[in-house]
Design an enzyme around this catalytic site. Sequence first.
Site, PDB file in Angstrom:
ATOM      1  N   SER A  16       1.022  -1.078   0.045  1.00 31.52           N
ATOM      2  CA  SER A  16      -0.050  -0.353  -0.045  1.00 31.52           C
ATOM      3  C   SER A  16       0.762   1.182  -0.047  1.00 31.52           C
ATOM      4  O   SER A  16       2.082   1.161   0.162  1.00 31.52           O
ATOM      5  CB  SER A  16      -1.083  -0.185   1.269  1.00 31.52           C
ATOM      6  N   LEU A  18       3.197   4.463  -0.254  1.00 28.89           N
ATOM      7  CA  LEU A  18       4.377   4.513  -0.870  1.00 28.89           C
ATOM      8  C   LEU A  18       5.052   3.608  -1.575  1.00 28.89           C
ATOM      9  O   LEU A  18       5.610   3.458  -2.766  1.00 28.89           O
ATOM     10  CB  LEU A  18       5.558   5.209   0.029  1.00 28.89           C
ATOM     11  N   ASP A  37       5.543  -7.669   2.878  1.00 25.47           N
ATOM     12  CA  ASP A  37       4.538  -6.992   3.725  1.00 25.47           C
ATOM     13  C   ASP A  37       3.661  -7.811   4.460  1.00 25.47           C
ATOM     14  O   ASP A  37       3.902  -9.214   4.263  1.00 25.47           O
ATOM     15  CB  ASP A  37       3.338  -6.127   2.804  1.00 25.47           C
ATOM     16  N   VAL A  59       9.460  -7.623   9.027  1.00 21.85           N
ATOM     17  CA  VAL A  59      10.618  -6.950   9.182  1.00 21.85           C
ATOM     18  C   VAL A  59      11.480  -6.852  10.511  1.00 21.85           C
ATOM     19  O   VAL A  59      12.820  -6.798  10.566  1.00 21.85           O
ATOM     20  CB  VAL A  59      10.872  -5.559   8.479  1.00 21.85           C
ATOM     21  N   CYS A  85      10.163   0.578   2.396  1.00 27.58           N
ATOM     22  CA  CYS A  85       9.023   1.545   2.784  1.00 27.58           C
ATOM     23  C   CYS A  85       8.169   0.981   3.987  1.00 27.58           C
ATOM     24  O   CYS A  85       7.318   1.612   4.633  1.00 27.58           O
ATOM     25  CB  CYS A  85       7.950   1.553   1.727  1.00 27.58           C
ATOM     26  N   TYR A 166       9.241   7.762  17.009  1.00 25.11           N
ATOM     27  CA  TYR A 166       9.039   8.081  15.662  1.00 25.11           C
ATOM     28  C   TYR A 166      10.409   8.709  14.836  1.00 25.11           C
ATOM     29  O   TYR A 166      11.054   8.288  13.877  1.00 25.11           O
ATOM     30  CB  TYR A 166       8.007   8.473  15.093  1.00 25.11           C
ATOM     31  N   LYS A 170      13.355   7.301  12.593  1.00 29.34           N
ATOM     32  CA  LYS A 170      13.700   7.893  11.123  1.00 29.34           C
ATOM     33  C   LYS A 170      14.956   8.696  11.283  1.00 29.34           C
ATOM     34  O   LYS A 170      15.603   8.674  10.027  1.00 29.34           O
ATOM     35  CB  LYS A 170      12.501   8.910  10.818  1.00 29.34           C
TER      36      LYS A 170
END
Length: 260
Positions: A16, A18, A37, A59, A85, A166, A170
Amino acid sequence: MKVDSNTAAVVTGGASGLGAATARALAARGAKVAIFDLQAEKGEAIAKEIGGVFCEVNVTDDGSVDAGFEKARAAHGQERILVNCAGTGNAIKTASRSKTDGSIKHFPLDAFNWIIQINLVGTFRCIAKSAAGMLTLDPMEDGERGAIVNTASVAAEDGQIGQAAYSASKGGVVGMTLPIARDLMSEGIRVNTILPGIFNTPLMNAAPQAVKDALAASVPFPKRLGNAEEYAMLAMTMIECGYFNGEDVRLDGAIRMAPR
C-alpha cells in the site's frame, strides 16, 4: 542503473501507499518486483496487478526476512534494487500529566522499542541481507551492482510533540545512510534515503477531511498533500541516476513541521 526486464527488485511495505506506488513504477519499467508486507490480501493483489510476487514478511524477524528473500530470489533471481517502505508510528509524550486526575506517566519503553525495531532495525536488517546478496552479482558495465532506497521522514529533522520514538527511528535511518553507502562503495552499491512530508497514503485517508485540509494548508507550495506517485518518482531517480549516492532528500513541499 538501467531498470528493465532483467532487473529484480524488492519493495518492503509494498502492499500500500508509498511502497505500492514504487512497486508499480518499477514494474512499469519492466522490473520483476517482489513485495514484502504483512498485508497478505493487499500484497497479493498488487503482485498480481504488476506481475510480481508477494512475500509475507515481518521486517522485525530474521527468519521471516530470510524466507522472504529466498522466495523472491527463487522467483526472480537476486535483486539489484531494494526499496524500504515498511514502517509505522505512534504518538506518546515522553512524560505527561493527566488532565483529569493529575497522575503522571511516561512513554512505555516497550512501545518505544517497537517503533525502533520496525522502522530502524527492520530497515537495516533488510539492507544488510539484500546487500549481501547483491555482492554475489557480477558488476554491470559501470561497475554497479545495486541500488538501495530507504524511507525516513521529515520527522527525522523536525519531529512533533509525541514523536520521540518515531523521530528517533527515522533519524537513525538518515544517520546510517552515508556510513552504509561508504561500507558498500567498493562493491558498487548505492544507498539513498527519502524524507517524505505529509503524504496522501491510506493511513492519512482515514483522517477526517477537515484534518487533511488543515494539513494541506500548512504546506508552503503546493498547498496539498503529497501523492505516493511523487515519492515513487524520486525513488526511481535515486535508482536510475548513477551519481546519486549517500544522500538524504526531503520531499515535502518545503514544509517545516510545527511542534503540534
